[in-house]
Design a protein around this motif. Structure first.
Motif, PDB file in Angstrom:
ATOM      1  N   PHE A 280       0.834  -1.210   0.000  1.00 11.48           N
ATOM      2  CA  PHE A 280       0.000   0.000   0.000  1.00 11.48           C
ATOM      3  C   PHE A 280       0.869   1.260   0.000  1.00 11.48           C
ATOM      4  N   ALA A 281       1.916   1.249   0.813  1.00 10.04           N
ATOM      5  CA  ALA A 281       2.787   2.433   0.885  1.00 10.04           C
ATOM      6  C   ALA A 281       3.397   2.704  -0.489  1.00 10.04           C
ATOM      7  N   ASN A 282       3.855   1.658  -1.138  1.00 12.95           N
ATOM      8  CA  ASN A 282       4.470   1.801  -2.460  1.00 12.95           C
ATOM      9  C   ASN A 282       3.474   2.388  -3.462  1.00 12.95           C
ATOM     10  N   ILE A 283       2.309   1.762  -3.564  1.00 10.16           N
ATOM     11  CA  ILE A 283       1.378   2.164  -4.627  1.00 10.16           C
ATOM     12  C   ILE A 283       0.741   3.521  -4.325  1.00 10.16           C
ATOM     13  N   LEU A 284       0.511   3.807  -3.048  1.00  9.49           N
ATOM     14  CA  LEU A 284      -0.057   5.116  -2.704  1.00  9.49           C
ATOM     15  C   LEU A 284       1.033   6.179  -2.558  1.00  9.49           C
ATOM     16  N   ASN A 285       2.288   5.734  -2.721  1.00  2.00           N
ATOM     17  CA  ASN A 285       3.411   6.670  -2.634  1.00  2.00           C
ATOM     18  C   ASN A 285       3.380   7.494  -1.352  1.00  2.00           C
ATOM     19  N   THR A 286       3.247   6.830  -0.226  1.00 10.08           N
ATOM     20  CA  THR A 286       3.056   7.555   1.028  1.00 10.08           C
ATOM     21  C   THR A 286       4.378   8.114   1.549  1.00 10.08           C
ATOM     22  N   GLU A 287       4.276   9.034   2.488  1.00  5.99           N
ATOM     23  CA  GLU A 287       5.504   9.653   3.001  1.00  5.99           C
ATOM     24  C   GLU A 287       6.263   8.692   3.911  1.00  5.99           C
ATOM     25  N   SER A 288       5.552   7.727   4.525  1.00  6.26           N
ATOM     26  CA  SER A 288       6.234   6.753   5.380  1.00  6.26           C
ATOM     27  C   SER A 288       5.328   5.557   5.664  1.00  6.26           C
ATOM     28  N   LEU A 289       5.947   4.517   6.215  1.00  2.00           N
ATOM     29  CA  LEU A 289       5.199   3.383   6.782  1.00  2.00           C
ATOM     30  C   LEU A 289       5.642   3.253   8.230  1.00  2.00           C
ATOM     31  N   THR A 290       4.682   3.103   9.138  1.00  2.00           N
ATOM     32  CA  THR A 290       5.026   2.835  10.529  1.00  2.00           C
ATOM     33  C   THR A 290       4.484   1.478  10.931  1.00  2.00           C
ATOM     34  N   ILE A 291       5.362   0.608  11.417  1.00  2.00           N
ATOM     35  CA  ILE A 291       4.941  -0.688  11.936  1.00  2.00           C
ATOM     36  C   ILE A 291       4.938  -0.581  13.458  1.00  2.00           C
ATOM     37  N   TRP A 292       3.760  -0.745  14.057  1.00  2.00           N
ATOM     38  CA  TRP A 292       3.607  -0.621  15.510  1.00  2.00           C
ATOM     39  C   TRP A 292       3.753  -1.996  16.130  1.00  2.00           C
ATOM     40  N   LYS A 293       4.753  -2.136  17.007  1.00  2.00           N
ATOM     41  CA  LYS A 293       5.034  -3.441  17.605  1.00  2.00           C
ATOM     42  C   LYS A 293       5.044  -3.356  19.122  1.00  2.00           C
ATOM     43  N   ASP A 294       5.203  -4.523  19.772  1.00  2.00           N
ATOM     44  CA  ASP A 294       5.225  -4.508  21.239  1.00  2.00           C
ATOM     45  C   ASP A 294       6.640  -4.365  21.794  1.00  2.00           C
TER      46      ASP A 294
END
Ligand code: ASP
Ligand code: MG
Length: 421
Positions: A212-226
């Motif tokens: 999704f980040a690639n195709i929507l060309n987003t400014e960033s991806l954040t992965i929320w983990k524990d």
């Protein structure tokens, strides 16, 4: 626009889902595409349902599925007041999808049924979160990602049809953001051109988020983990593991290759191709800086990165007639690996023997040993550990291997690997 990915641990209880809402609230003016995994251990539970069904234990499958249903309905009850009823209807429609299948008899491959059942986990968790956020005033739209992510029919490890998926995301997902700020969807799943559900491989939600980040060309991806950030070792194995504030894609690919459980390995390429930074942050302490992963050279030298893989098994394959192990033998072996979908973690070729190290997946190892025995004398050694240290130094290496019996050792200027008994 940003993509957020929340893993199973971030939605595994009513409190955690409320916590997710608090995090999302911190971004009131942001367009967010949110990808979520199945709640807690739901995927494992659904795997059991699929297995029971495939073994012909229909009652058992339905009983196990009932637990998944109750858990989601109870969560919905505890989270929702006005919207409980419509949410329950939505959940029940999803339950029915799996149940009609379980009432049949298996006639296709296990992997097909696995995907039809297991995909429900993500559909349920995202529906629940979407209803809750809407009720809490965080307006969002839920979409079934199976209408968006098209894959081939390589069930349990499906490959994405990028052209189709790109058209769908650009044509139907992107325009949703004209009217609202938040779209919620599932990680890990997709569907074929015949509307069969597919999955992208365990832990595949990270990958979906990157797509999704690639195709929507987003400014960033954040992965929320524990965890507070990416660490230089697994803190469960090495209590003095330290956080790594900054990494680049190359290093992460290397870490994932050697078995560090950081991020799904397929996640990196879609981000790298569009130069999209990846943040790994802690949903329990969102103010902590976490880890930033980008495409540039690193300013600070990295600490030694340690990966310890337990439960390893070594196959020693020796030619039966003392002839050299040549290309013919080795290519035969790699065909076997491919056929059995098994990947060596380390290999070494000698004059009359070929050593290969694997995760001990008993069934596959037995098959491999059996098939290889047509060409080789096969010796199997179990209960080994594979230690990899990147950016190693002598002291650390000696400390970690002190008093251990080393069966195999490989080294490049950057990385050392030893197989320990
Ligand atoms: N729920 C899936 C799994 O547990 C996918 C994911 O969490 O990324 O493997
Ligand atoms: Mg997960």
């Amino acid at each position: 626009m940003k993509v957020f990915k929340f893993g199973g641990a971030s939605v595994n209880s009513v409190e955690r889902i409320k916590n997710l809402a608090k995090i999302v609230k911190q971004y009131p003016d942001e367009k967010l595409l949110i990808v979520i995994s199945a709640m807690g251990k739901t995927t494992n539970a659904l795997e059991k349902v699929a297995e029971a069904f495939y073994e012909g234990k229909k009652e058992e499958a339905l009983r196990l599925f009932e637990q998944v249903k109750q858990q989601h309905l109870t969560s919905a009850k505890n989270l929702l007041t006005v919207d409980y009823f419509p949410c329950a209807v939505h959940l029940k429609n999803l339950f029915t999808e799996a149940e009609w299948l379980v009432h049949d008899k298996p006639v296709r491959d296990f992997d097909y049924y696995y995907d039809q059942v297991v995909c429900i986990g993500e559909l349920l968790s995202t529906a629940l979160v979407s209803f809750y956020l809407n009720e809490a005033g965080i307006v969002n739209k839920w979409i079934d990602v199976r209408d968006i992510i098209r894959t081939d029919d390589n069930f349990r490890d499906a490959n994405i049809d990028w052209e189709f998926t790109k058209t769908k995301i650009q044509g139907t997902v992107a325009p949703l953001f004209n009217d609202l700020n938040i779209v919620i969807t599932q990680g890990f799943i997709g569907s074929t051109d015949e509307n069969e559900s597919t999955t992208l491989g365990r832990e595949g939600s990270d990958y979906t988020a990157a797509v999704f980040a690639n195709i929507l060309n987003t400014e960033s991806l954040t992965i929320w983990k524990d965890v507070q950030s990416v660490m230089n070792a697994d803190p469960k194995q090495f209590p003095d593991a330290e956080p790594i504030p900054e990494l680049n894609y190359n290093e992460v690919i290397e870490m994932a290759y050697y078995g560090a459980q950081v991020i799904h390995p397929k996640t990196i390429k879609p981000l790298h191709n569009k130069n999209i930074p990846l943040f790994v942050k802690c949903f329990l302490e969102p103010t902590l800086p976490g880890t930033l992963i980008h495409n540039q050279a690193l300013k600070k030298q990295l600490p030694a990165i340690i990966v310890l893989k337990e439960k390893q098994v070594m196959l020693e394959l020796s030619s039966k007639d003392f002839s050299f192990v040549g290309e013919h033998h080795v290519s035969h072996l790699y065909h076997l690996f491919e056929k059995l979908k098994i990947k060596p973690n380390l290999t070494q070729n000698g004059a009359i023997s070929f050593l290969s190290v694997f995760d001990d997946r008993v069934e596959k190892i037995e098959k491999l040993a059996l098939e290889a025995s047509e060409l080789f004398d096969v010796k199997v050694i179990k209960d080994l550990s594979l230690l990899t240290i990147r950016h190693f130094n002598k002291q650390l290496f000696e400390k970690l291997t002190e008093g251990k019996k080393i069966l195999l050792r490989q080294q490049t200027p950057d990385t050392i690997q030893v197989l320990i008994q």
